[in-house]
Design a protein around this motif. Sequence first.
Motif, PDB file in Angstrom:
ATOM      1  N   ARG A 206      56.215  51.445  45.452  1.00  0.00           N
ATOM      2  CA  ARG A 206      56.207  52.507  44.443  1.00  0.00           C
ATOM      3  C   ARG A 206      57.565  52.600  43.737  1.00  0.00           C
ATOM      4  O   ARG A 206      57.625  52.730  42.517  1.00  0.00           O
ATOM      5  N   GLN A 207      58.650  52.521  44.508  1.00  0.00           N
ATOM      6  CA  GLN A 207      59.986  52.599  43.917  1.00  0.00           C
ATOM      7  C   GLN A 207      60.247  51.416  42.984  1.00  0.00           C
ATOM      8  O   GLN A 207      60.751  51.586  41.874  1.00  0.00           O
ATOM      9  N   VAL A 208      59.897  50.223  43.450  1.00  0.00           N
ATOM     10  CA  VAL A 208      60.143  49.020  42.647  1.00  0.00           C
ATOM     11  C   VAL A 208      59.251  49.027  41.407  1.00  0.00           C
ATOM     12  O   VAL A 208      59.709  48.711  40.303  1.00  0.00           O
ATOM     13  N   ALA A 209      58.005  49.411  41.565  1.00  0.00           N
ATOM     14  CA  ALA A 209      57.090  49.466  40.428  1.00  0.00           C
ATOM     15  C   ALA A 209      57.618  50.446  39.380  1.00  0.00           C
ATOM     16  O   ALA A 209      57.601  50.148  38.178  1.00  0.00           O
ATOM     17  N   ARG A 210      58.083  51.580  39.820  1.00  0.00           N
ATOM     18  CA  ARG A 210      58.625  52.577  38.895  1.00  0.00           C
ATOM     19  C   ARG A 210      59.834  52.011  38.147  1.00  0.00           C
ATOM     20  O   ARG A 210      59.982  52.203  36.945  1.00  0.00           O
ATOM     21  N   GLN A 211      60.686  51.301  38.874  1.00  0.00           N
ATOM     22  CA  GLN A 211      61.889  50.720  38.275  1.00  0.00           C
ATOM     23  C   GLN A 211      61.541  49.756  37.142  1.00  0.00           C
ATOM     24  O   GLN A 211      62.224  49.710  36.125  1.00  0.00           O
ATOM     25  N   PHE A 212      60.464  48.994  37.327  1.00  0.00           N
ATOM     26  CA  PHE A 212      60.082  48.004  36.324  1.00  0.00           C
ATOM     27  C   PHE A 212      58.983  48.491  35.379  1.00  0.00           C
ATOM     28  O   PHE A 212      58.553  47.758  34.490  1.00  0.00           O
ATOM     29  N   GLY A 213      58.506  49.704  35.583  1.00  0.00           N
ATOM     30  CA  GLY A 213      57.503  50.265  34.688  1.00  0.00           C
ATOM     31  C   GLY A 213      56.139  49.637  34.814  1.00  0.00           C
ATOM     32  O   GLY A 213      55.421  49.479  33.824  1.00  0.00           O
ATOM     33  N   VAL A 214      55.773  49.251  36.048  1.00  0.00           N
ATOM     34  CA  VAL A 214      54.450  48.674  36.292  1.00  0.00           C
ATOM     35  C   VAL A 214      53.712  49.504  37.341  1.00  0.00           C
ATOM     36  O   VAL A 214      54.313  50.273  38.076  1.00  0.00           O
ATOM     37  N   ASN A 215      52.422  49.307  37.416  1.00  0.00           N
ATOM     38  CA  ASN A 215      51.594  50.014  38.380  1.00  0.00           C
ATOM     39  C   ASN A 215      51.869  49.470  39.786  1.00  0.00           C
ATOM     40  O   ASN A 215      51.929  48.254  39.974  1.00  0.00           O
ATOM     41  N   PRO A 216      52.033  50.351  40.788  1.00  0.00           N
ATOM     42  CA  PRO A 216      52.284  49.865  42.152  1.00  0.00           C
ATOM     43  C   PRO A 216      51.211  48.902  42.672  1.00  0.00           C
ATOM     44  O   PRO A 216      51.528  47.921  43.348  1.00  0.00           O
ATOM     45  N   GLU A 217      49.960  49.157  42.340  1.00  0.00           N
ATOM     46  CA  GLU A 217      48.890  48.263  42.803  1.00  0.00           C
ATOM     47  C   GLU A 217      49.013  46.893  42.143  1.00  0.00           C
ATOM     48  O   GLU A 217      48.783  45.859  42.772  1.00  0.00           O
ATOM     49  N   SER A 218      49.395  46.866  40.876  1.00  0.00           N
ATOM     50  CA  SER A 218      49.607  45.587  40.185  1.00  0.00           C
ATOM     51  C   SER A 218      50.745  44.819  40.837  1.00  0.00           C
ATOM     52  O   SER A 218      50.657  43.599  41.020  1.00  0.00           O
ATOM     53  N   LEU A 219      51.806  45.524  41.204  1.00  0.00           N
ATOM     54  CA  LEU A 219      52.934  44.877  41.875  1.00  0.00           C
ATOM     55  C   LEU A 219      52.509  44.345  43.239  1.00  0.00           C
ATOM     56  O   LEU A 219      52.875  43.231  43.618  1.00  0.00           O
ATOM     57  N   ARG A 220      51.698  45.107  43.963  1.00  0.00           N
ATOM     58  CA  ARG A 220      51.223  44.655  45.273  1.00  0.00           C
ATOM     59  C   ARG A 220      50.436  43.353  45.136  1.00  0.00           C
ATOM     60  O   ARG A 220      50.632  42.395  45.880  1.00  0.00           O
ATOM     61  N   ARG A 221      49.558  43.284  44.144  1.00  0.00           N
ATOM     62  CA  ARG A 221      48.766  42.068  43.926  1.00  0.00           C
ATOM     63  C   ARG A 221      49.662  40.899  43.529  1.00  0.00           C
ATOM     64  O   ARG A 221      49.467  39.773  43.981  1.00  0.00           O
ATOM     65  N   LEU A 222      50.664  41.167  42.701  1.00  0.00           N
ATOM     66  CA  LEU A 222      51.604  40.127  42.311  1.00  0.00           C
ATOM     67  C   LEU A 222      52.326  39.574  43.539  1.00  0.00           C
ATOM     68  O   LEU A 222      52.456  38.364  43.704  1.00  0.00           O
ATOM     69  N   VAL A 223      52.760  40.458  44.398  1.00  0.00           N
ATOM     70  CA  VAL A 223      53.465  40.043  45.614  1.00  0.00           C
ATOM     71  C   VAL A 223      52.539  39.201  46.482  1.00  0.00           C
ATOM     72  O   VAL A 223      52.939  38.146  46.994  1.00  0.00           O
ATOM     73  N   MET A 224      51.285  39.625  46.628  1.00  0.00           N
ATOM     74  CA  MET A 224      50.343  38.886  47.474  1.00  0.00           C
ATOM     75  C   MET A 224      50.090  37.474  46.911  1.00  0.00           C
ATOM     76  O   MET A 224      49.896  36.531  47.668  1.00  0.00           O
ATOM     77  N   ARG A 225      50.112  37.330  45.592  1.00  0.00           N
ATOM     78  CA  ARG A 225      49.840  36.033  44.966  1.00  0.00           C
ATOM     79  C   ARG A 225      51.053  35.129  44.883  1.00  0.00           C
ATOM     80  O   ARG A 225      50.926  33.911  44.986  1.00  0.00           O
ATOM     81  N   HIS A 226      52.234  35.689  44.668  1.00  0.00           N
ATOM     82  CA  HIS A 226      53.363  34.863  44.252  1.00  0.00           C
ATOM     83  C   HIS A 226      54.614  34.935  45.109  1.00  0.00           C
ATOM     84  O   HIS A 226      55.534  34.170  44.868  1.00  0.00           O
ATOM     85  N   LYS A 227      54.667  35.816  46.048  1.00  0.00           N
ATOM     86  CA  LYS A 227      55.916  35.945  46.812  1.00  0.00           C
ATOM     87  C   LYS A 227      56.168  34.685  47.617  1.00  0.00           C
ATOM     88  O   LYS A 227      55.293  34.212  48.335  1.00  0.00           O
ATOM     89  N   PRO A 228      57.387  34.144  47.485  1.00  0.00           N
ATOM     90  CA  PRO A 228      57.713  32.960  48.289  1.00  0.00           C
ATOM     91  C   PRO A 228      57.655  33.287  49.783  1.00  0.00           C
ATOM     92  O   PRO A 228      57.963  34.403  50.180  1.00  0.00           O
ATOM     93  N   SER A 229      57.281  32.322  50.582  1.00  0.00           N
ATOM     94  CA  SER A 229      57.168  32.544  52.026  1.00  0.00           C
ATOM     95  C   SER A 229      58.513  32.677  52.676  1.00  0.00           C
ATOM     96  O   SER A 229      59.474  32.115  52.336  1.00  0.00           O
TER      97      SER A 229
END
Length: 76
Positions: A53-76
């Motif tokens: 929620r904090q990071v999403a707010r900082q970048f002006g994106v929806n927290p759920e959208s950020l969660r999905r982005l992390v699940m798809r693209h976060k390096p291992s």
Amino acid sequence: MSIRKVASALGTSRGTIQRLVEQEGIERQTSQKLSPEQREEAFRLLDEGKSLRQVARQFGVNPESLRRLVMRHKPS
């Protein structure tokens, strides 16, 4: 047009449209709200313990959208 809108217009399910898109190899258009540099920064902030929620707010994106982005693209 989103898969959801196509499904609604055709009176069918999103799953059906999604399967057809995949079967036909149709490239879906996505709107990237974060640049690659912003994504890296978001991942770093999350690794440091900031909440989605904090990071999403900082970048002006929806927290759920950020969660999905992390699940798809976060390096291992």
